[in-house]
Design a protein around this motif. Structure first.
Motif, PDB file in Angstrom:
ATOM      1  N   PRO A  18       0.839  -1.208   0.000  1.00 37.58           N
ATOM      2  CA  PRO A  18       0.000   0.000   0.000  1.00 37.58           C
ATOM      3  C   PRO A  18       0.874   1.259   0.000  1.00 37.58           C
ATOM      4  N   ALA A  19       0.394   2.273  -0.670  1.00 34.52           N
ATOM      5  CA  ALA A  19       1.134   3.538  -0.751  1.00 34.52           C
ATOM      6  C   ALA A  19       0.913   4.324   0.535  1.00 34.52           C
ATOM      7  N   ARG A  20       1.997   4.803   1.095  1.00 36.99           N
ATOM      8  CA  ARG A  20       1.911   5.630   2.304  1.00 36.99           C
ATOM      9  C   ARG A  20       1.647   7.077   1.903  1.00 36.99           C
ATOM     10  N   PRO A  21       0.942   7.815   2.750  1.00 32.96           N
ATOM     11  CA  PRO A  21       0.664   9.221   2.427  1.00 32.96           C
ATOM     12  C   PRO A  21       1.922  10.053   2.193  1.00 32.96           C
ATOM     13  N   ALA A  22       2.996   9.754   2.917  1.00 33.74           N
ATOM     14  CA  ALA A  22       4.240  10.502   2.726  1.00 33.74           C
ATOM     15  C   ALA A  22       4.819  10.246   1.338  1.00 33.74           C
ATOM     16  N   TYR A  23       4.697   9.028   0.847  1.00 37.62           N
ATOM     17  CA  TYR A  23       5.200   8.720  -0.498  1.00 37.62           C
ATOM     18  C   TYR A  23       4.352   9.414  -1.560  1.00 37.62           C
ATOM     19  N   ILE A  24       3.055   9.430  -1.372  1.00 38.80           N
ATOM     20  CA  ILE A  24       2.171  10.123  -2.314  1.00 38.80           C
ATOM     21  C   ILE A  24       2.516  11.611  -2.342  1.00 38.80           C
ATOM     22  N   ALA A  25       2.715  12.201  -1.160  1.00 33.47           N
ATOM     23  CA  ALA A  25       3.077  13.615  -1.080  1.00 33.47           C
ATOM     24  C   ALA A  25       4.433  13.873  -1.735  1.00 33.47           C
ATOM     25  N   ALA A  26       5.380  12.961  -1.562  1.00 36.44           N
ATOM     26  CA  ALA A  26       6.701  13.134  -2.172  1.00 36.44           C
ATOM     27  C   ALA A  26       6.620  13.082  -3.696  1.00 36.44           C
ATOM     28  N   THR A  27       5.797  12.186  -4.232  1.00 34.56           N
ATOM     29  CA  THR A  27       5.666  12.119  -5.687  1.00 34.56           C
ATOM     30  C   THR A  27       5.002  13.388  -6.237  1.00 34.56           C
ATOM     31  N   ILE A  54       0.819  12.738 -12.222  1.00 36.94           N
ATOM     32  CA  ILE A  54       0.910  12.060 -10.928  1.00 36.94           C
ATOM     33  C   ILE A  54      -0.448  12.056 -10.228  1.00 36.94           C
ATOM     34  N   LEU A  55      -1.190  13.150 -10.314  1.00 41.50           N
ATOM     35  CA  LEU A  55      -2.550  13.153  -9.756  1.00 41.50           C
ATOM     36  C   LEU A  55      -3.411  12.084 -10.429  1.00 41.50           C
ATOM     37  N   LEU A  56      -3.280  11.996 -11.730  1.00 46.46           N
ATOM     38  CA  LEU A  56      -4.039  10.995 -12.476  1.00 46.46           C
ATOM     39  C   LEU A  56      -3.619   9.582 -12.062  1.00 46.46           C
ATOM     40  N   GLY A 153       2.628  13.470 -22.394  1.00 46.74           N
ATOM     41  CA  GLY A 153       2.257  12.864 -21.112  1.00 46.74           C
ATOM     42  C   GLY A 153       1.783  11.434 -21.287  1.00 46.74           C
ATOM     43  N   THR A 154       1.017  11.197 -22.344  1.00 46.34           N
ATOM     44  CA  THR A 154       0.573   9.835 -22.637  1.00 46.34           C
ATOM     45  C   THR A 154       1.757   8.960 -23.030  1.00 46.34           C
ATOM     46  N   ALA A 155       2.691   9.527 -23.759  1.00 45.77           N
ATOM     47  CA  ALA A 155       3.860   8.752 -24.190  1.00 45.77           C
ATOM     48  C   ALA A 155       4.729   8.329 -23.012  1.00 45.77           C
ATOM     49  N   ILE A 156       4.804   9.154 -21.972  1.00 43.88           N
ATOM     50  CA  ILE A 156       5.639   8.777 -20.825  1.00 43.88           C
ATOM     51  C   ILE A 156       4.842   8.075 -19.722  1.00 43.88           C
ATOM     52  N   TRP A 157       3.560   7.805 -19.951  1.00 40.28           N
ATOM     53  CA  TRP A 157       2.740   7.115 -18.945  1.00 40.28           C
ATOM     54  C   TRP A 157       3.351   5.772 -18.515  1.00 40.28           C
ATOM     55  N   PRO A 158       3.863   4.940 -19.436  1.00 38.67           N
ATOM     56  CA  PRO A 158       4.490   3.691 -18.986  1.00 38.67           C
ATOM     57  C   PRO A 158       5.683   3.929 -18.069  1.00 38.67           C
ATOM     58  N   LEU A 159       6.471   4.967 -18.351  1.00 43.27           N
ATOM     59  CA  LEU A 159       7.609   5.295 -17.497  1.00 43.27           C
ATOM     60  C   LEU A 159       7.142   5.763 -16.123  1.00 43.27           C
ATOM     61  N   VAL A 160       6.122   6.608 -16.092  1.00 44.64           N
ATOM     62  CA  VAL A 160       5.565   7.063 -14.822  1.00 44.64           C
ATOM     63  C   VAL A 160       5.047   5.873 -14.014  1.00 44.64           C
ATOM     64  N   LYS A 162       5.946   2.751 -14.189  1.00 47.67           N
ATOM     65  CA  LYS A 162       7.050   1.913 -13.730  1.00 47.67           C
ATOM     66  C   LYS A 162       7.823   2.571 -12.588  1.00 47.67           C
ATOM     67  N   LEU A 163       8.104   3.876 -12.695  1.00 44.13           N
ATOM     68  CA  LEU A 163       8.885   4.571 -11.670  1.00 44.13           C
ATOM     69  C   LEU A 163       8.133   4.708 -10.351  1.00 44.13           C
ATOM     70  N   VAL A 164       6.852   5.008 -10.426  1.00 45.69           N
ATOM     71  CA  VAL A 164       6.087   5.195  -9.189  1.00 45.69           C
ATOM     72  C   VAL A 164       5.922   3.868  -8.447  1.00 45.69           C
ATOM     73  N   LYS A 165       5.879   2.772  -9.180  1.00 47.87           N
ATOM     74  CA  LYS A 165       5.684   1.462  -8.553  1.00 47.87           C
ATOM     75  C   LYS A 165       6.946   0.881  -7.932  1.00 47.87           C
TER      76      LYS A 165
END
Length: 177
Positions: A18-27, A54-56, A153-160, A162-165
């Protein structure tokens, strides 16, 4: 057996922490810093709205952890930083979160390639809201290049994705054989 690529992997194959609120805020903070980079020329025209991405992402993958208030406040911050009409990004980000939260179950059922189609439509709608507010307030009409950040933004969606996960993946147990 055929090898599977990153695009064909389904979301049900990966169990994340699960994502922690601090991690969400950092992203979100990192996304704001990327939006604040002083760019000019064609790089500025191509730069995606990282805060919207990131909001999306969090609206789709963790809809109960991030709601409308952070989207509204980040939109106001983006309006202040861009010197634009106060509230246009706030309205657009809130509308984007409404769509993302409403469709989060549907979007996560698809593989990454089909998620990108949903992301493109949502990002175009978000930019359309900003443009509609600008035109309603007497601003000038912009050219077709205005919608390029939605495409990048759509083109980098896979990178986003992968990086956020990366921090959300469970660590292997060193005691397990």
């Amino acid at each position: 057996m055929m090898a599977r690529t990153y695009f064909s992997r389904g979301p049900s194959e990966e169990i994340l922490l699960p994502a922690r609120p601090a991690y969400i805020a950092a992203t979100l903070f990192g996304a704001m810093m990327l939006n604040f980079l002083p760019l000019t020329g064609w790089v500025l025209a191509l730069r995606p709205d990282f805060v919207a991405l990131i909001l999306l992402y969090w609206g789709i993958h963790q809809p109960r952890k991030l709601g409308f208030l952070p989207a509204w406040l980040l939109g106001l911050a983006m309006d202040v930083s861009a010197g634009s009409l106060f509230g246009q990004h706030a309205l657009a980000y809130t509308g984007m979160m409404f769509i993302a939260i409403g469709l989060h179950r549907r979007i996560t059922m698809f593989d990454l390639r089909h998620q990108m189609l949903h992301v493109l439509a949502i990002l175009l709608a978000t930019q359309g809201i900003v443009l509609a507010v600008r035109l309603a307030s007497g601003g000038e009409a912009l050219g077709a290049w205005y919608f390029l950040p939605s495409l990048t933004g759509t083109a980098i969606w896979p990178l986003v994705d992968k990086l956020v996960k990366i921090p959300l993946r469970p660590r292997p147990d060193p005691d397990r054989v």
